[in-house]
Design an enzyme around this catalytic site. Structure first.
Site, PDB file in Angstrom:
ATOM      1  N   HIS A 198     -10.296   0.124  -0.018  1.00  0.00           N
ATOM      2  CA  HIS A 198     -10.142   0.998   1.146  1.00  0.00           C
ATOM      3  C   HIS A 198     -11.411   0.840   1.986  1.00  0.00           C
ATOM      4  O   HIS A 198     -12.516   1.097   1.497  1.00  0.00           O
ATOM      5  CB  HIS A 198      -9.969   2.444   0.657  1.00  0.00           C
TER       6      HIS A 198
ATOM      7  N   HIS B 151       1.738   5.171  -2.140  1.00  0.00           N
ATOM      8  CA  HIS B 151       1.338   6.221  -3.096  1.00  0.00           C
ATOM      9  C   HIS B 151       2.627   6.942  -3.501  1.00  0.00           C
ATOM     10  O   HIS B 151       2.936   8.019  -2.991  1.00  0.00           O
ATOM     11  CB  HIS B 151       0.351   7.192  -2.445  1.00  0.00           C
TER      12      HIS B 151
ATOM     13  N   HIS C 243      -6.606  -0.763   5.311  1.00  0.00           N
ATOM     14  CA  HIS C 243      -6.826  -0.056   6.590  1.00  0.00           C
ATOM     15  C   HIS C 243      -7.502  -0.977   7.617  1.00  0.00           C
ATOM     16  O   HIS C 243      -6.984  -1.151   8.698  1.00  0.00           O
ATOM     17  CB  HIS C 243      -7.616   1.256   6.429  1.00  0.00           C
TER      18      HIS C 243
ATOM     19  N   ASP D  44       0.752   2.801   3.513  1.00  0.00           N
ATOM     20  CA  ASP D  44       0.205   4.094   3.063  1.00  0.00           C
ATOM     21  C   ASP D  44       1.309   5.150   2.924  1.00  0.00           C
ATOM     22  O   ASP D  44       1.077   6.342   3.149  1.00  0.00           O
ATOM     23  CB  ASP D  44      -0.920   4.602   3.976  1.00  0.00           C
TER      24      ASP D  44
ATOM     25  N   LYS E 225      -8.337  -0.264  -7.402  1.00  0.00           N
ATOM     26  CA  LYS E 225      -8.493   0.234  -6.029  1.00  0.00           C
ATOM     27  C   LYS E 225      -9.871   0.879  -5.928  1.00  0.00           C
ATOM     28  O   LYS E 225     -10.277   1.635  -6.817  1.00  0.00           O
ATOM     29  CB  LYS E 225      -7.404   1.276  -5.741  1.00  0.00           C
TER      30      LYS E 225
ATOM     31  N   HIS F  10       0.856  -1.200   0.000  1.00  0.00           N
ATOM     32  CA  HIS F  10       0.000   0.000   0.000  1.00  0.00           C
ATOM     33  C   HIS F  10       0.884   1.239   0.000  1.00  0.00           C
ATOM     34  O   HIS F  10       1.243   1.778   1.050  1.00  0.00           O
ATOM     35  CB  HIS F  10      -0.952   0.004   1.201  1.00  0.00           C
TER      36      HIS F  10
HETATM   37 ZN   LIG Z   1      -3.774   4.863   0.739  1.00  0.00          ZN
END
Ligand SMILES: [Zn+2]
Length: 429
Positions: free
Chosen positions: A246, A86, A266, A338, A205, A84
């Protein structure tokens, strides 16, 4: 003939990014992530295509002609995997600051962050959400050897409902600003799956529930309906793509699992029924439990909205408790952080949080190797140091990261596909 020769020269120029010749690494110690054993004085031999041909005691290693092993001090283990990330996003572009970041600038951020991530020992990532298909461009540039970075699976823009976590809700109505992944209703959502696949997504996603870093929604409330999630999953699986959802909220987590998604991201408010469902369906759970520290300490400075900080205060500890319960219950967990919400390259800080909240060091390392590889569909390629796997190798100081997982924050040797990325035994990041 000349063309073939110039291609050969080109491959030499790319030497830092691709092996192209057989080679070997001598490791003082190797952690076998499958058995948990530490083996001393080992040599890993790899072929010209960057895959491992043998692993074994140095004294009996059969080295290819003219190959001198590269020395890796400390303990070797497989390159780490973060499912996960970005890579095209920066923490300092949170909240309203993000509105000033263009798509080309985001792509350039990705070049910087891909390098940082690889140098921190993460040789594979799953990137789950980026604007303008900057993640597709980054993946392709890494694969072409133009840019230094980890192996990547990418999602393109995340699918979400109007006004939801994956829409962009910062501007008032008169700007008519809608995020690229917004699609309402089962058929519009199916069409959006087709669109992101068309432009290069390896996976889908989707935002099933509200989130922390979005304006005007609540992490615990559902966004996509079960019917919409089912349509997305059916369409994605039909096209050979996995789906990452998510989901912070209790109901959304269960809806996503029942719809057949492949991983819950999450997983903050998962209840016992949700954990049982995840086990029954073989769904991976991803808990980004380190970044809570960053959001609460640095988030306001990074431009995160006051409402986001308040949401995180309510959610952070509950997510860690859910992580502990899910692990205890035997749910499948993959390592995802994340990164982008907090600084890239700090990915390994999460190992200590996972150990603090109930995992043994070996479990946390498996989450970032064997388990993460399985979720990505790359079992047999990455996540272990065995014949047939890519020579994606890292080394950390000392005799065993099982004694202290924080050594993973100071990786001193990184090899990707047989090419040395860094070899700095004195490195203290
Ligand atoms: Zn994320």
């Amino acid at each position: 003939m000349r063309k073939a020769f110039s291609a050969f020269i080109f491959s030499l120029l790319l030497a830092p990014f691709a092996a192209a010749v057989p080679g070997a690494v001598h490791c003082a110690h190797i952690l076998d992530v499958r058995s948990g054993e530490i083996r001393d004085d080992q040599i890993i031999v790899f072929a010209a295509d960057g895959t491992i041909s043998s692993v074994g005691p140095a004294k009996s290693a059969a080295l290819p002609p003219n190959v001198a092993p590269v020395e890796a001090a400390g303990t070797c283990l497989p390159g780490l995997i973060d499912v996960h990330t970005h890579l095209t996003g920066n923490p300092e572009d949170s909240g309203y600051a993000g509105l000033g970041v263009s798509v080309p600038r985001e792509a350039i951020n990705g070049v910087k962050n891909a390098r940082r991530t690889l140098h921190a020992g993460f040789t594979s990532v799953r990137n789950v959400g980026a604007s303008g298909f900057t993640d597709v461009a980054l993946r392709d540039a890494v694969n072409a050897g133009d840019v230094e970075g980890p192996r990547m699976l990418v999602s393109g823009p995340a699918l979400g409902i109007t006004g939801g976590h994956c829409d962009d809700n910062l501007l008032p109505f008169e700007y008519h600003h809608v995020a690229e992944g917004v699609a309402d209703g089962p058929w519009a959502a199916r069409a959006k799956v087709r669109e992101v696949v068309k432009y290069g997504a390896d996976l889908i996603k989707v935002c099933a529930s509200g989130g922390v870093l979005s304006k005007g929604d609540l992490p615990g409330t559902p966004q996509y309906t079960l019917e919409e999630l089912q349509a997305i999953v059916e369409e994605a699986h039909k096209l050979g793509r996995k789906v990452a959802a998510h989901a912070h909220g209790t109901q959304s987590i269960k809806d996503a699992i029942r719809a057949g998604i492949d991983s819950v991201e999450h997983s903050s408010l998962i209840d016992d029924e949700g954990i049982a469902l995840a086990k029954q369906h073989g769904t991976y759970l991803v808990f980004d439990i380190y970044n809570d520290d960053f959001i609460l300490q640095e988030g306001a400075k990074a431009g995160m909205l006051p409402e986001s900080i308040e949401k995180e205060k309510k959610l952070g500890r509950l997510q860690r408790e859910s992580f502990r319960r899910a692990f205890k219950a035997g749910a499948k967990i993959a390592f995802g952080t994340d990164a982008g919400v907090y600084p890239h390259g700090d990915n390994a800080k999460q190992f200590a949080t996972m150990v603090e909240w109930g995992m043994q060091p070996l479990d946390a390392i498996r989450a970032a190797t064997l388990n993460a590889a399985e979720l990505m569909g790359w079992s047999g390629k990455v996540g272990a140091l065995e014949p047939g796997y890519f020579a994606d190798i890292i080394a950390v100081e000392g005799k065993s990261p099982l004694a202290d997982v924080t050594v993973l924050q100071k990786v001193q040797f990184v090899m990707k596909g047989g090419a040395v990325v860094r070899n700095d035994p004195a490195a203290q990041k």
